[in-house]
Design a protein around this motif. Sequence first.
Motif, PDB file in Angstrom:
ATOM      1  N   VAL A 201       6.107   2.468   8.414  1.00 62.47           N
ATOM      2  CA  VAL A 201       5.622   0.517   7.121  1.00 62.47           C
ATOM      3  C   VAL A 201       7.226   0.098   8.826  1.00 62.47           C
ATOM      4  O   VAL A 201       7.778   0.451   9.212  1.00 62.47           O
ATOM      5  N   THR A 202       5.994  -1.028   8.639  1.00 61.04           N
ATOM      6  CA  THR A 202       6.308  -1.974   9.689  1.00 61.04           C
ATOM      7  C   THR A 202       7.507  -3.057   8.934  1.00 61.04           C
ATOM      8  O   THR A 202       7.366  -3.426   8.259  1.00 61.04           O
ATOM      9  N   GLY A 203       8.267  -3.398  10.107  1.00 62.97           N
ATOM     10  CA  GLY A 203       8.908  -4.521   9.184  1.00 62.97           C
ATOM     11  C   GLY A 203      10.351  -4.091   7.979  1.00 62.97           C
ATOM     12  O   GLY A 203      10.615  -4.256   7.233  1.00 62.97           O
TER      13      GLY A 203
ATOM     14  N   GLY B 211      14.549  -6.673   3.933  1.00 60.62           N
ATOM     15  CA  GLY B 211      13.791  -7.144   2.818  1.00 60.62           C
ATOM     16  C   GLY B 211      12.822  -6.968   2.315  1.00 60.62           C
ATOM     17  O   GLY B 211      12.340  -5.701   1.630  1.00 60.62           O
ATOM     18  N   ILE B 212      10.857  -7.032   2.014  1.00 63.11           N
ATOM     19  CA  ILE B 212       9.745  -6.648   1.416  1.00 63.11           C
ATOM     20  C   ILE B 212      10.033  -5.365   1.999  1.00 63.11           C
ATOM     21  O   ILE B 212       9.152  -3.925   0.939  1.00 63.11           O
ATOM     22  N   GLY B 213       9.873  -4.799   3.173  1.00 64.10           N
ATOM     23  CA  GLY B 213       9.676  -3.857   4.055  1.00 64.10           C
ATOM     24  C   GLY B 213      10.603  -2.591   3.383  1.00 64.10           C
ATOM     25  O   GLY B 213       9.943  -1.591   3.418  1.00 64.10           O
ATOM     26  N   ARG B 214      11.921  -2.996   4.095  1.00 65.86           N
ATOM     27  CA  ARG B 214      13.120  -2.324   2.983  1.00 65.86           C
ATOM     28  C   ARG B 214      12.536  -1.726   1.414  1.00 65.86           C
ATOM     29  O   ARG B 214      13.109  -0.270   0.844  1.00 65.86           O
ATOM     30  N   ALA B 215      12.659  -2.845   0.912  1.00 64.73           N
ATOM     31  CA  ALA B 215      12.116  -3.030  -1.210  1.00 64.73           C
ATOM     32  C   ALA B 215      11.112  -1.518  -0.805  1.00 64.73           C
ATOM     33  O   ALA B 215      11.163  -0.460  -2.039  1.00 64.73           O
ATOM     34  N   THR B 216      10.595  -1.358  -0.335  1.00 63.68           N
ATOM     35  CA  THR B 216       9.101  -0.848  -0.007  1.00 63.68           C
ATOM     36  C   THR B 216       9.192   0.318   0.172  1.00 63.68           C
ATOM     37  O   THR B 216       8.703   1.707  -0.716  1.00 63.68           O
TER      38      THR B 216
ATOM     39  N   ASN C 171       1.347  -2.649   6.683  1.00 62.93           N
ATOM     40  CA  ASN C 171       1.522  -3.705   8.273  1.00 62.93           C
ATOM     41  C   ASN C 171       1.869  -3.826   7.454  1.00 62.93           C
ATOM     42  O   ASN C 171       1.948  -6.025   7.393  1.00 62.93           O
ATOM     43  N   ASN C 172       3.264  -4.795   7.639  1.00 63.60           N
ATOM     44  CA  ASN C 172       4.135  -6.045   6.841  1.00 63.60           C
ATOM     45  C   ASN C 172       4.561  -6.489   8.729  1.00 63.60           C
ATOM     46  O   ASN C 172       5.404  -7.676   7.185  1.00 63.60           O
TER      47      ASN C 172
END
Length: 251
Positions: A9-11, A15-20, A87-88
């Motif tokens: 996971v990038t980013g 935000g969305i990257g951490r939540a995902t 790829n975030n």
Amino acid sequence: MLHDKIALVTGGGSGIGRATSLKMAGYGAKLVIVDFNEAGGQETVRLIQEQGGEAIFVQADVSKTEDVQRYVQAAVDAYGRIDVFFNNAGIVQKFNRLADIEENEFDRIMSVNVRGVFLGMKYVLKVMEQQGSGSIVNTASTAGVKSEHSASAYSASKHAVVGLTKGAAIEYVKKGIRVNAICPGGVETALTKGVEAAFLSGGYVPEEVGNMRMGRYAQPDELAEVACFLASDRASYMTGSIVLADGGLTL
């Protein structure tokens, strides 16, 4: 849903990257977290480990070839494969009309949002092709399907992400690799907190900014569920899909 999958996971530091990342770990994946911000990335790893998951962190600038090669190699060295690539990583522009956008600002947006996505796919696809399997989810935006006022550079960059997604999906459809994109609308993250104020300073605020169609912004967890679905085998017949998760913003 993602049991024993290796997810990159990038980013992933916010935000969305951490939540995902947290959601993927909860579904049984082992994570490789990539972020430019080391503190944020390490915090995501800590949160994953606290919930009983497994993760490592790699600091990287996604727009630099050597950094991308390094995070891909780190994933392979640690786990031997890459099953899922979210790829975030991305950034927003300073809101201005096109003629007022500084050239270095345009280059900055394109470097992270387009070159970063391209490089990530370029080097992860090599690993996935050798495996004969893999799932890539790119983060585009509603700005990738309709332009936003005072954000033409950002809109162009996200249109490019949509194009890269569709192109890669066609090229790798017979290789066991699926490539899809998620298009969030307004999401309540640190990245978007200043959006309304930035529009105000530019003298134009789109009607939907202060009053989203659902009456609220999305929570990162809501987008995380969509990303996890696309990444998983539950979306096994989806590739080249540009999935709007925008609360009706583009209707």
